[in-house]
Design an enzyme around this catalytic site. Sequence first.
Site, PDB file in Angstrom:
ATOM      1  N   TYR A  89       1.217  -1.047  -0.184  1.00 41.67           N
ATOM      2  CA  TYR A  89       0.080  -0.077  -0.196  1.00 41.67           C
ATOM      3  C   TYR A  89       0.300   1.251  -0.021  1.00 41.67           C
ATOM      4  O   TYR A  89       0.564   2.502  -0.821  1.00 41.67           O
ATOM      5  CB  TYR A  89      -0.758   0.359   1.054  1.00 41.67           C
ATOM      6  CG  TYR A  89      -1.916   0.724   1.418  1.00 41.67           C
ATOM      7  CD1 TYR A  89      -3.068   1.385   0.928  1.00 41.67           C
ATOM      8  CD2 TYR A  89      -1.746   1.911   2.527  1.00 41.67           C
ATOM      9  CE1 TYR A  89      -4.064   2.094   0.600  1.00 41.67           C
ATOM     10  CE2 TYR A  89      -2.783   2.873   2.701  1.00 41.67           C
ATOM     11  CZ  TYR A  89      -3.452   3.303   2.115  1.00 41.67           C
ATOM     12  OH  TYR A  89      -5.007   4.296   1.924  1.00 41.67           O
TER      13      TYR A  89
ATOM     14  N   LYS B  43       1.161   4.303  -2.465  1.00 40.02           N
ATOM     15  CA  LYS B  43       0.697   5.385  -2.449  1.00 40.02           C
ATOM     16  C   LYS B  43       2.105   6.681  -2.679  1.00 40.02           C
ATOM     17  O   LYS B  43       1.746   7.789  -2.874  1.00 40.02           O
ATOM     18  CB  LYS B  43       0.597   5.573  -0.185  1.00 40.02           C
ATOM     19  CG  LYS B  43      -0.710   5.727  -0.615  1.00 40.02           C
ATOM     20  CD  LYS B  43      -1.765   5.792  -1.556  1.00 40.02           C
ATOM     21  CE  LYS B  43      -3.625   4.868  -1.182  1.00 40.02           C
ATOM     22  NZ  LYS B  43      -4.822   5.722  -1.988  1.00 40.02           N
TER      23      LYS B  43
HETATM   24  P1  NDP Z   1     -13.422   2.615   1.879  1.00 38.03           P
HETATM   25  O1  NDP Z   1     -12.534   1.070   2.347  1.00 38.03           O
HETATM   26  O2  NDP Z   1     -13.899   2.944   2.493  1.00 38.03           O
HETATM   27  O3  NDP Z   1     -14.145   3.230   0.210  1.00 38.03           O
HETATM   28  C1  NDP Z   1     -13.021   2.503  -1.495  1.00 38.03           C
HETATM   29  C2  NDP Z   1     -13.762   2.712  -2.180  1.00 38.03           C
HETATM   30  O4  NDP Z   1     -13.341   2.436  -3.105  1.00 38.03           O
HETATM   31  C3  NDP Z   1     -15.399   2.273  -2.153  1.00 38.03           C
HETATM   32  O5  NDP Z   1     -16.050   3.190  -2.428  1.00 38.03           O
HETATM   33  C4  NDP Z   1     -14.782   1.241  -3.215  1.00 38.03           C
HETATM   34  O6  NDP Z   1     -16.107   0.602  -3.762  1.00 38.03           O
HETATM   35  C5  NDP Z   1     -14.077   1.616  -3.986  1.00 38.03           C
HETATM   36  N1  NDP Z   1     -13.036   0.783  -4.785  1.00 38.03           N
HETATM   37  C6  NDP Z   1     -12.432  -0.473  -4.257  1.00 38.03           C
HETATM   38  N2  NDP Z   1     -11.685  -1.226  -5.110  1.00 38.03           N
HETATM   39  C7  NDP Z   1     -12.007  -0.184  -6.161  1.00 38.03           C
HETATM   40  C8  NDP Z   1     -11.880  -0.553  -7.504  1.00 38.03           C
HETATM   41  N3  NDP Z   1     -11.303  -2.000  -8.259  1.00 38.03           N
HETATM   42  N4  NDP Z   1     -12.568  -0.024  -8.365  1.00 38.03           N
HETATM   43  C9  NDP Z   1     -13.217   0.858  -8.463  1.00 38.03           C
HETATM   44  N5  NDP Z   1     -13.600   1.793  -6.854  1.00 38.03           N
HETATM   45  C10 NDP Z   1     -13.093   1.079  -5.924  1.00 38.03           C
HETATM   46  O7  NDP Z   1     -11.843   4.063   2.235  1.00 38.03           O
HETATM   47  P2  NDP Z   1     -11.691   4.850   2.427  1.00 38.03           P
HETATM   48  O8  NDP Z   1     -12.797   5.767   2.157  1.00 38.03           O
HETATM   49  O9  NDP Z   1     -10.888   4.804   3.114  1.00 38.03           O
HETATM   50  O10 NDP Z   1      -9.930   5.609   1.483  1.00 38.03           O
HETATM   51  C11 NDP Z   1     -10.575   6.410  -0.020  1.00 38.03           C
HETATM   52  C12 NDP Z   1      -9.077   6.869  -0.535  1.00 38.03           C
HETATM   53  O11 NDP Z   1      -8.240   7.596   0.524  1.00 38.03           O
HETATM   54  C13 NDP Z   1      -8.491   5.067  -0.741  1.00 38.03           C
HETATM   55  O12 NDP Z   1      -7.338   5.604  -1.892  1.00 38.03           O
HETATM   56  C14 NDP Z   1      -7.472   4.973   0.461  1.00 38.03           C
HETATM   57  O13 NDP Z   1      -6.365   4.334   0.613  1.00 38.03           O
HETATM   58  C15 NDP Z   1      -7.630   6.761   0.963  1.00 38.03           C
HETATM   59  N6  NDP Z   1      -7.195   7.045   2.601  1.00 38.03           N
HETATM   60  C16 NDP Z   1      -8.209   6.563   2.871  1.00 38.03           C
HETATM   61  C17 NDP Z   1      -7.907   6.510   4.751  1.00 38.03           C
HETATM   62  C18 NDP Z   1      -8.006   6.751   5.781  1.00 38.03           C
HETATM   63  O14 NDP Z   1      -8.026   6.711   7.012  1.00 38.03           O
HETATM   64  N7  NDP Z   1      -9.047   6.594   5.384  1.00 38.03           N
HETATM   65  C19 NDP Z   1      -6.372   7.702   5.133  1.00 38.03           C
HETATM   66  C20 NDP Z   1      -5.221   7.891   3.423  1.00 38.03           C
HETATM   67  C21 NDP Z   1      -5.573   7.268   2.624  1.00 38.03           C
HETATM   68  P3  NDP Z   1     -17.693  -0.472  -2.715  1.00 38.03           P
HETATM   69  O15 NDP Z   1     -18.131   0.734  -2.066  1.00 38.03           O
HETATM   70  O16 NDP Z   1     -18.001  -0.778  -4.011  1.00 38.03           O
HETATM   71  O17 NDP Z   1     -16.531  -1.165  -2.651  1.00 38.03           O
END
Ligand code: NDP
Length: 246
Positions: A154, A158
């Site tokens: 990961y 990133k």
């Molecule tokens: P979540 O796991 O809550 O949500 C992830 C979202 O991405 C979901 O809507 C999921 O779809 C979608 N998704 C995952 N894989 C795919 C794919 N292959 N194609 C299309 N859609 C996809 O994650 P967060 O909201 O927490 O994270 C969002 C972003 O922020 C990510 O890039 C994460 O790495 C980054 N981030 C998050 C942090 C945190 O503390 N939460 C910290 C730092 C960065 P579905 O709903 O259908 O499963």
Amino acid sequence: MNLENKVALVTGAGRGIGKGIALSLAKSGADIAFTNRNKTYSDQTKSEIEALGRRCLAFQADVTNVEAIEEMTATVQKTFSKIDILVNNAGVTQDNLFLRMKRDEWDRVLDVNLTGIFNMTKAVIKGMIRQRHGRIINITSVVGFTGNSGQVNYSSAKSGILGFTKSLARELGSRNITCNAIAPGYIETDMTSALNEEQSKYILDQIPLGRMGSVEDIAQAVCFLASDAANYVTGTTLHVNGGMYC
Ligand code: NDP
């Protein structure tokens, strides 16, 4: 931030940070297209966006599926005539200590978090060049800067986003297209809900503002970078982490 008459495409907007971003962009006036995988989450996000009076297209296009992405972006272009803002937010984790990490855990995380951004940007970039305007906003992470035990895959993805963002900003500046990243710290979503009490305490102790972030904290930063207020900002990373890393 006024985003009236703008069209934004957000990946991973079914829930979590992506959903918060889509809703905030819609509140600022933009029409929204988004993708995720799960139809139930998708229907919910779509109805919340439409309740704000904005037009919305929802797709179940996996960001690793080039064919599905091209079909999706063609539909968005045809329906809304343009895409002004691309927010590359979709991301997954598959944590494991390096000694135990399997090749498929490495591949999947790199595919979604990094190659997914390549795929999405490829699909929208020609339209942005033609219209001589575009905003690309990539969601990276604080661990792309600090590293994190159990997250070699990961954090590599990133960190890779940072090189992608800086290089693309240099290539596309002359076309009036900006490319920036946002590096969230720990944000309350499903991704962080698996943290146990001990892990949460350890993390909170490192955050000067003394709390985890909210999806709105990240969404506001996206709205800024998408707006005219950020016309002269490109190739940079906005850290939104409560001060845990500067
Ligand atoms: P979540 O796991 O809550 O949500 C992830 C979202 O991405 C979901 O809507 C999921 O779809 C979608 N998704 C995952 N894989 C795919 C794919 N292959 N194609 C299309 N859609 C996809 O994650 P967060 O909201 O927490 O994270 C969002 C972003 O922020 C990510 O890039 C994460 O790495 C980054 N981030 C998050 C942090 C945190 O503390 N939460 C910290 C730092 C960065 P579905 O709903 O259908 O499963």
